[in-house]
Structures are given as C-alpha cells and as structure tokens.
Design a protein around this motif. Structure first.
Motif, short mmCIF file in Angstrom:
data_model
loop_
_atom_site.label_atom_id
_atom_site.label_comp_id
_atom_site.label_asym_id
_atom_site.label_seq_id
_atom_site.Cartn_x
_atom_site.Cartn_y
_atom_site.Cartn_z
N CYS A 38 5.52 20.90 9.51
CA CYS A 38 4.74 20.09 8.58
C CYS A 38 5.46 20.12 7.23
CB CYS A 38 3.33 20.68 8.47
SG CYS A 38 2.29 19.85 7.29
N ASP A 39 5.46 19.00 6.52
CA ASP A 39 6.10 18.96 5.21
C ASP A 39 5.31 19.72 4.15
OD1 ASP A 39 8.26 17.48 6.12
OD2 ASP A 39 7.32 15.56 5.65
N ASP A 40 4.00 19.88 4.37
CA ASP A 40 3.16 20.62 3.42
C ASP A 40 3.36 22.13 3.60
OD1 ASP A 40 2.20 18.11 2.79
OD2 ASP A 40 0.32 18.36 3.87
N ASP A 41 3.11 22.90 2.53
CA ASP A 41 3.18 24.35 2.64
C ASP A 41 2.13 24.84 3.60
OD1 ASP A 41 5.31 24.86 0.96
OD2 ASP A 41 4.06 25.03 -0.83
N GLY A 43 4.73 24.87 5.75
CA GLY A 43 5.81 24.29 6.55
C GLY A 43 5.52 24.27 8.04
N GLU A 45 1.96 24.30 10.87
CA GLU A 45 0.51 24.31 11.07
C GLU A 45 0.23 24.70 12.52
OE1 GLU A 45 -1.97 24.03 8.95
OE2 GLU A 45 -0.68 23.56 7.26
N ASP A 81 -2.18 13.56 12.82
CA ASP A 81 -1.33 14.01 11.74
C ASP A 81 -1.01 15.49 11.94
OD1 ASP A 81 -0.92 15.32 8.96
OD2 ASP A 81 -0.65 13.18 8.57
N CYS A 83 0.02 17.66 9.89
CA CYS A 83 -0.36 18.51 8.76
C CYS A 83 -1.86 18.66 8.60
CB CYS A 83 0.23 17.97 7.45
SG CYS A 83 2.02 17.99 7.38
N THR A 84 -2.62 17.59 8.90
CA THR A 84 -4.07 17.63 8.69
C THR A 84 -4.87 17.69 9.99
OG1 THR A 84 -4.36 15.22 8.72
CG2 THR A 84 -3.83 16.27 6.58
#
Length: 138
Positions: A38-41, A43, A45, A81, A83-84
């Motif tokens: 994931c691009d969000d911290d 990195g 999920e 998604d 990340c989410t």
C-alpha cells in the motif's frame, strides 16, 4: 519495540499480489489473512482473505490477483482498494474488507491484532478455492 508476533518482512510482500498467512481468531477458528502493499503508511495492509460479498478467497496460494493497487475478487471481479479495503464497484459494491491490525517496524511486519493469533505462513490446507465467474482475465 512492537508488541506483536513477527509475520514477515516488507520485502516478503510482493509489489503485485499478496503474502498469505493463517491465524486463529478469538473463537479458535482458522482464518486466512493477506498482506498487500500500500502506498499509505506503513506500506503494508492486512485483510481477511475473503470477499465479503460471497465468501470467495482472494489468495488461493499463489497471491491475490491485483491491478493498480486494488485486490480483485476472483469470482465476480469486484475491486477492493488495497489501502482502505473499500469496494465501490461490481457485486461487492458498498462493502469493505475486514481488516487485521498490523505494525511495521524496521522493515518487519508484526501481527498486533488482539483478536488473532499467528499460526503459520501460507493458507489453510482444508479448502479448495471456488470457481470464478469473473469477466476479468489475469
């Protein structure tokens, strides 16, 4: 120091696909969990390895099918998604993948979810994956 069980390193999680492990939930049921980039911290999920629409495993031992940061349901082609966990299309639209709490420290992924206990790398041995009715090809 993270209070949790070491699962893998971030480099073990493929850029495209998933890292599969099995955990036991609070009711002693074995549950497959996938780690995805994931691009969000932080990195990575973690999600329960199951489409909430119709109980379909994403990762059947060779990595979850993914495209553009989204996990693809192998049965109907719904996209989640990475990340989410949210889905806004197809048969699973309006659902969200059940998350599993993890932490990443110094490139190591730890299971920190109090509802799960790490059992082993890879999936359960007792199930075969369902057939696909997806219109998407991989």
């Amino acid at each position: 120091m993270v209070d949790g069980t070491e699962i893998a390193t971030v480099t073990d999680v493929p850029e495209l696909g998933s890292y599969l492990f099995t955990a036991e939930d609070m009711f002693t049921n074995e549950e497959e969990v996938i780690l995805v980039r994931c691009d969000d911290d932080p990195g990575v999920e973690a999600w329960v390895n199951n489409c909430p629409h119709e109980s379909q495993r994403f990762d059947r031992g060779e990595g979850a099918p993914m495209r553009d940061g989204e996990i693809i349901c192998p049965k109907h082609g719904s996209l989640f998604d990475g990340c989410t966990g949210e889905c806004d299309n197809g048969e699973a639209a309006g659902t969200t993948l059940p998350s599993v709490e993890i932490a990443v420290e110094d490139g190591v992924v730890y299971l920190t979810d109090d509802d799960y206990t790490f059992l082993h790398e890879g999936g359960r041995e007792d199930e075969e994956g369902p057939g696909s009715t997806s219109h998407l090809s991989f």
